[in-house]
Scaffold this motif. Structure first.
Motif, PDB file in Angstrom:
ATOM      1  N   ASN A 107       0.835  -1.198   0.000  1.00  0.00           N
ATOM      2  CA  ASN A 107       0.000   0.000   0.000  1.00  0.00           C
ATOM      3  C   ASN A 107       0.872   1.252   0.000  1.00  0.00           C
ATOM      4  OD1 ASN A 107      -2.727  -1.456   0.749  1.00  0.00           O
ATOM      5  ND2 ASN A 107      -1.233  -2.170   2.248  1.00  0.00           N
ATOM      6  N   ASP A 113      -1.010   9.143  -1.675  1.00  0.00           N
ATOM      7  CA  ASP A 113      -2.150   8.707  -2.485  1.00  0.00           C
ATOM      8  C   ASP A 113      -3.421   8.671  -1.635  1.00  0.00           C
ATOM      9  OD1 ASP A 113      -3.848   7.693  -4.381  1.00  0.00           O
ATOM     10  OD2 ASP A 113      -2.661   5.886  -4.814  1.00  0.00           O
ATOM     11  N   TRP A 116      -6.391   6.391  -2.619  1.00  0.00           N
ATOM     12  CA  TRP A 116      -6.275   4.971  -2.309  1.00  0.00           C
ATOM     13  C   TRP A 116      -7.020   4.646  -1.006  1.00  0.00           C
ATOM     14  CZ3 TRP A 116      -3.674   0.893  -4.779  1.00  0.00           C
ATOM     15  CH2 TRP A 116      -3.439  -0.256  -4.015  1.00  0.00           C
ATOM     16  N   TYR A 117      -7.035   5.613  -0.099  1.00  0.00           N
ATOM     17  CA  TYR A 117      -7.606   5.420   1.237  1.00  0.00           C
ATOM     18  C   TYR A 117      -8.934   6.151   1.420  1.00  0.00           C
ATOM     19  CZ  TYR A 117      -2.886   3.751   2.311  1.00  0.00           C
ATOM     20  OH  TYR A 117      -1.698   3.061   2.320  1.00  0.00           O
TER      21      TYR A 117
END
Length: 576
Positions: A107, A113, A116-117
């Motif tokens: 990750n 990013d 992404w979360y």
């Protein structure tokens, strides 16, 4: 410690094996020992230090613990028995499950990013809306963007805080299995008939995270003010070993409170397990096995496959893999092994344990023949053998790039879960021992971590390296204030709460060894009192669905976890 291998030779380390977690659990439950995964129980109790006579010369090592009843117990009955509280609690857990905070093996850094979360930020907003008093009265800090740290300041700041842990992330759901779920994996569906809340994270471990927040929200509503500060620490990548979440949170806490600056830690773990009808064993985890990944590389010569050598690097690697699998780590069963205390507890209280096994367990401390019979039984049964040894599993293999080109390099990864009596060095040395034998057999050189004990030959060399390692966790104490309060709280919550009005229910408190690792791997410096426990009644179906299809938890078990956290906070204030 040199150990004899099954081929009769000596090794610098123990031997290993492999066996699926669920197979262990199912087998152990069927014989009435109710172990969670490969859990091992250590019997340790306050009220029977001297033991009591069972029959003849048998002495009890598994006595009852006295419940610790807090003076402030305003909402425990409400939590356990009120229908409206249960409805509200189920709704909170259900909505938490509906947010798919999946995490993968690799990750990005959260700051690099954020997209992404995205679901994690959504989860944070949900917590703010769901627990208003927590967010009003506790200090919330974010560590590495997504790690959540809540601090409830105590009235006596000189006291060491008590720390509760959980993780926000869940393992991904394979899209190909969605149709196999009885209810969609992120539905958070509650089935009133079965009393089950369904969905990924329902049992690992949004249930614990929500229980911790809900217990504190209720304490705030009840007007409670702790003497000792209470901390919540929620990582976000536990399912990928916690390098971005727990590692940063632990360092942050150590910088603030110092080494041994925390009174105790409660994190995810096992719960209360039914052994016989009406007989239950609560099993906080007090230790975790170690871990090491060993990368073995066979370096050879390339060339056209029309003129192959007698053995390609793939062939040499395959022979080594076969040798490793044919020589598993031998048993390391001693009377100080936590498993023996579990067996003792089962022998004293379970009606399902075979008579001969019960006899050997009770005689083992003074009878060498009975000890040998126990070791033979445990090491020969696939359900038990990995409970008393280091395991070894070849999980990754890479070799060759084209059908008509000889493979110059072949590499494989061996994963080990290290017995608590062993070490990383001992485990790696065992693999290196066999790798060097294979190198000599095929005329290869041999190196360990780049250092050659056999020079590279014209055929090549075998190299053994450690990729990732963790020693077995320190064993948490089962005596002293921290343990006594934990065990006494468990006894009270279940004996006087969950089982109230049941004359047939009997609870004993033991401890457990964890075959895998939790986020607590980063928290060892903060306290020796680390207990991995969820105060829920568990059964075979619970374990069969962990990280799998139809993950679920009983709503009543979720309520007992809330009640335990509520009482534990008060009991630590009143008894430590």
């Amino acid at each position: 410690m040199a150990m004899r291998l099954q081929d009769g030779s000596k090794s610098l380390g123990p031997k290993g094996g492999r066996s699926p977690l669920r197979r262990h659990l199912h087998g152990l439950l069927t014989v009435g020992l109710a172990l969670a995964g490969t859990a091992l129980y250590v019997v340790s109790q306050r009220s029977s230090r001297e033991g009591v006579i069972l029959s003849g010369k048998e002495v009890s090592r598994c006595g009852k613990i006295e419940p610790i009843v807090p003076s402030f117990k305003k909402s425990v009955d409400l939590i356990l028995h009120d229908a409206e509280f249960k409805r509200s609690s189920v709704e909170k857990l259900s909505k938490a499950i509906q947010i798919p905070t999946e995490i993968w093996d690799v990750n990005p850094e959260p700051a690099d990013d954020p997209e992404w979360y995205a679901h994690f930020y959504e989860f944070h907003r949900f917590l703010e809306q769901t627990f208003p008093l927590v967010h009003e009265r506790l200090t919330r800090e974010k560590v590495n963007e997504l790690g959540l740290l809540y601090t409830w300041e105590g009235s006596e700041p000189e006291l060491k805080p008590v720390l509760f842990m959980a993780h926000q992330d869940v393992v991904p759901v394979n899209k190909e299995t969605w149709d196999d779920w009885e209810y969609p994996p992120f539905s958070g569906h509650y089935d009133e008939k079965s009393d089950l809340v369904w969905g990924r994270g329902s049992n690992d471990c949004k249930n614990l995270l929500i229980a911790e927040l809900e217990a504190i929200e209720q304490l705030l509503l009840d007007g409670y003010q702790p003497k000792r500060s209470v901390i919540l620490s929620f990582g976000f990548d536990e399912e990928s070993s916690g390098p971005l979440g727990a590692r940063h949170l632990a360092a942050f806490l150590e910088d603030r409170y110092g080494r041994d600056g925390i009174f105790s830690i409660i994190d995810e773990g096992f719960g209360v397990l039914p052994i016989d009808e009406g007989l239950f064993v609560a099993s906080p985890i007090t230790a975790e096995k170690g871990y090491v990944d060993v990368v073995v590389t066979v370096n050879g010569k390339g060339g056209h496959s029309s003129v192959p050598p007698d053995h390609t690097t793939i062939g040499v690697a395959s022979d080594l893999i076969t040798v490793l699998e044919d020589n598993p780590f031998g048993p390391d069963f001693e009377l100080d092994n936590p498993l023996f205390s579990l067996l003792t507890c089962a022998a004293e209280h379970s009606k399902r344990l075979p008579k001969d096994l019960r006899k050997h367990i009770l005689r083992a401390p003074k009878n060498k023949a009975s000890r040998k019979m126990l070791e033979k039984f445990l090491s020969s049964d696939v359900r038990f053998r990995d409970l008393i040894r280091t395991t070894r599993a070849v999980d990754v293999f890479n070799g060759g790039i084209k059908a008509n080109a000889l493979p110059e390099v072949s590499t494989f990864v061996v994963n080990h879960r290290i017995d608590i009596h062993s070490s990383v060095e001992e485990t790696v040395a065992a693999d290196a021992y066999f790798a060097e034998k294979i190198a000599k057999k095929y005329g290869y050189g041999f190196a360990r971590n780049g250092e050659f004990s056999i020079p590279e030959t014209e055929l090549g060399y075998i190299d053994v390296k450690v990729a990732k390692a963790l020693e077995p966790a320190p064993v948490s104490p089962t005596s002293g204030a921290a343990w006594d309060i934990l065990a006494g709280t468990i006894q009270d919550v279940f004996e006087n709460g969950v089982f109230a009005g049941r004359d047939d229910a009997e609870l004993y408190v033991s401890t457990t060894l964890m075959p895998a690792n939790t986020d607590t791997r980063y928290y060892w410096n903060l306290t020796k009192n680390i207990y991995r426990f969820v105060a829920s009644i568990l059964d075979a179906s619970t374990f069969e669905t962990i990280h799998s299809v139809n993950e679920s938890i009983k709503a009543s078990s979720h309520l007992s976890a809330i009640a335990f956290i509520y009482e534990y906070i008060v009991n630590v204030d009143e008894n430590a």
